[in-house]
Structures are given as C-alpha cells and as structure tokens.
Design an enzyme around this catalytic site. Structure first.
Site, PDB file in Angstrom:
ATOM      1  N   THR A 167      -3.576  -0.919  -8.096  1.00 45.27           N
ATOM      2  CA  THR A 167      -3.503  -1.287  -6.685  1.00 45.27           C
ATOM      3  C   THR A 167      -3.697  -2.781  -6.424  1.00 45.27           C
ATOM      4  OG1 THR A 167      -4.726   0.755  -6.485  1.00 45.27           O
ATOM      5  CG2 THR A 167      -4.591  -0.582  -4.514  1.00 45.27           C
ATOM      6  N   VAL A 195      -0.432  11.860  -5.429  1.00 43.39           N
ATOM      7  CA  VAL A 195      -1.006  10.947  -4.430  1.00 43.39           C
ATOM      8  C   VAL A 195      -2.373  10.494  -4.932  1.00 43.39           C
ATOM      9  CG1 VAL A 195      -1.759  10.713  -2.036  1.00 43.39           C
ATOM     10  CG2 VAL A 195       0.187  12.191  -2.589  1.00 43.39           C
ATOM     11  N   GLY A 196      -2.613   9.186  -4.885  1.00 44.28           N
ATOM     12  CA  GLY A 196      -3.900   8.650  -5.311  1.00 44.28           C
ATOM     13  C   GLY A 196      -4.810   8.367  -4.124  1.00 44.28           C
ATOM     14  N   GLY A 219      -7.498   6.590  -9.212  1.00 43.88           N
ATOM     15  CA  GLY A 219      -7.342   7.107  -7.854  1.00 43.88           C
ATOM     16  C   GLY A 219      -7.991   8.447  -7.605  1.00 43.88           C
TER      17      GLY A 219
HETATM   18  N1  GLY Z   1      -5.688   3.419  -7.395  1.00 45.79           N
HETATM   19  C1  GLY Z   1      -4.320   3.674  -7.260  1.00 45.79           C
HETATM   20  C2  GLY Z   1      -3.927   5.017  -7.626  1.00 45.79           C
HETATM   21  O1  GLY Z   1      -4.624   5.691  -8.370  1.00 45.79           O
HETATM   22  O2  GLY Z   1      -2.894   5.467  -7.184  1.00 45.79           O
END
Ligand code: GLY
Length: 281
Positions: A167, A195-196, A219
């Site tokens: 990210t 989805v994170g 995530g």
């Molecule tokens: N931290 C980003 C994800 O895991 O999608």
C-alpha cells in the site's frame, strides 16, 4: 503548526522505493488536508515503483484489481477491486463526495468512474508482468492451493520475485483539519476478488476529530485487528509513538507499518523497512 503531511510508500520496500520518495510530501502540499493527502497518493500511484495504481501487482488470474480509500472526520469513500483506471484514489474521493455510499466495488466502481470521465487505463508495468510470469511458472505443476502458495513463497524468499511494496498512504493535518488517503494493488499472490484492509474503514484507514491513521502490510491481519481504529481510539491516552509501537508489536510476525497524526504529535512505526516522507510547514 500550519500543517504537516506524512506519506509512506509501503512496508517491505527496498532499493530506490525505500531511499528516495522524490519529496512527495512537500510536492503534494495544499491548503486543504484532503487535497494534500489525495495529491500525495496520486503522486505515488503514478510512480511505477509502488504497488498502487501504475505498478500494481497482477492477481493469479492475470487481472489487476485495486483498492483505495479516503477519509475525513465523519466521511469515508472507497473503491474495491477497481480495474483499468489510472488513479483509484480519485475515484474513492468521488465516491465520498458525489454518492450517498461509502464504497463501490468491481464493475460498479468501474462504471461509476467511466461515467465521471475516468478514461480506460492499463496500470500494468513490465516489472509486474515479469513477476506474474515467474509466479505462473512456479505454480504450474502445483496441484492444490497450498502447494501454489509454498511455491510462490519460495520465489519470494529466493529473491526471484520481489515482494510487492504494498500500500501507499498519506495523512495530513492542515489548518486544524485532518484527512487520510490510501491505495494499493493488493498482496501477492492473490485471488481475484480478494479484498484487503485498504477499503475497510478502521482497518487500513481511519480519520476523526482526534487524528488520522493509515496502515500498510498484511491486509488480512490488519483488518482482523482493526488496526487503524485501535490506534485512533488510543490517541491522547499515551504518547503517539508508544501507541504505534505497541500496536505494531501486537501484529506479531505479520508485516505491518502505520503512520499517524494527532493534534499534537505525529509518528510512524513498522516491523519491516518502510519508506516515509514528512513535510512540516
Ligand atoms: N495492505 C494492502 C493489502 O493487503 O491489500
């Protein structure tokens, strides 16, 4: 204090992505904290070194699906698994400002973006293509998901495929107001539709009257721990740096980093290398 901006380029960053953030914080400065945080994330989405926007990782089905979110006190907007747009964070901002919803996902998010004039854009880079080809080659003989993950993990630990830098995010406190923005191409390897933490309020991003927090890293674990909201809730109870350190220690072995800002302090902490840039004025 007139204002402060903190940006991160993801935990686990290496090389230039870690050493040189191209003064993204000062270049993104605006009088408005939301514009500032969004400018910073747009700048990083446009920089192919980061796993967000251009440079996002490719999922195991060959697609690029991106998540992004923005927040100001009392407001939130996100896009989930959006495809073929240049700047997911701008679409997330439009979700917050132009719809009655907090998040749009998949084809609905793409359709919304097109209606607002966001053109067709392919965020794939040669680096992402090479990493994807190696990943597919590594898993082609694996007969089940466990074997696939083990094969990909070995590629990463052997340094053959670089782990995504994860990210990008920014928090800003300007003229007494807070804002936060965050964007990602996701984790790798990753199933389509996964989805994170990024588009989940309180997980990868939170912003309220006490401050703003964004996270980077694993995530699933960040979301299970509701990391950003936990940090936000503790603001003013203890020095900010102690809170960040304790909450990251609480992540155990899972890679994670946070940047945060309150009315009196700002800070960042991670359990792996994390590119950070700050600008105070
Ligand atoms: N931290 C980003 C994800 O895991 O999608």
């Amino acid at each position: 204090m007139g204002g402060i901006i903190i940006c991160h380029g993801g935990v686990g960053a290496k090389g230039r992505a870690l050493d040189d953030m191209n003064s993204v914080a000062s270049l993104s400065r605006d009088d408005d904290p939301l514009k500032t945080a969004v400018n910073a994330v747009v700048n990083m989405e446009n920089d192919p070194r980061y796993n967000a926007g251009t440079g996002s990782v490719i999922r195991i089905d060959g697609s690029i699906q991106m998540d992004a979110a923005v927040a100001v006190p009392g407001e939130f907007g996100a896009v989930i698994s959006i495809e073929r747009v240049k700047n997911p964070v701008l679409v997330a901002q439009d979700v917050m400002q132009k719809t009655p919803h907090i998040a749009l996902s998949g084809p609905g998010a793409v359709e919304f973006a097109r209606r607002l004039g966001y053109g067709e854009y392919d965020p794939v880079t040669e680096k992402a293509r090479v990493a994807y080809r190696k990943m597919i080659e590594a898993i082609k003989d694996s007969t089940n998901m466990d074997e696939r993950y083990q094969a990909i993990k070995k590629l990463i630990s052997d340094g053959i495929v670089e782990e995504p830098h994860d990210t990008v995010g920014a928090v800003a406190y300007i003229n007494g107001k807070f804002a936060a923005a965050v964007s990602t191409g996701g984790a790798s390897p990753m199933m389509p539709g996964r989805v994170g933490d990024v588009p989940l309020i309180g997980a990868g991003i939170y912003c309220g009257l006490k401050g703003a927090v964004v996270a980077t890293g694993h995530g699933e674990e960040i979301a299970k721990k509701l990391l950003c909201y936990r940090i936000y809730e503790r603001i003013t109870e203890e020095p900010l740096n102690r809170i960040l350190m304790e909450e990251i220690e609480n992540m155990g072995e899972k890679l994670a980093g946070v940047i945060a800002i309150s009315r009196k302090e700002y800070g960042f902490f991670s359990n792996g290398s994390m590119a950070v840039d700050t600008h105070e004025f």
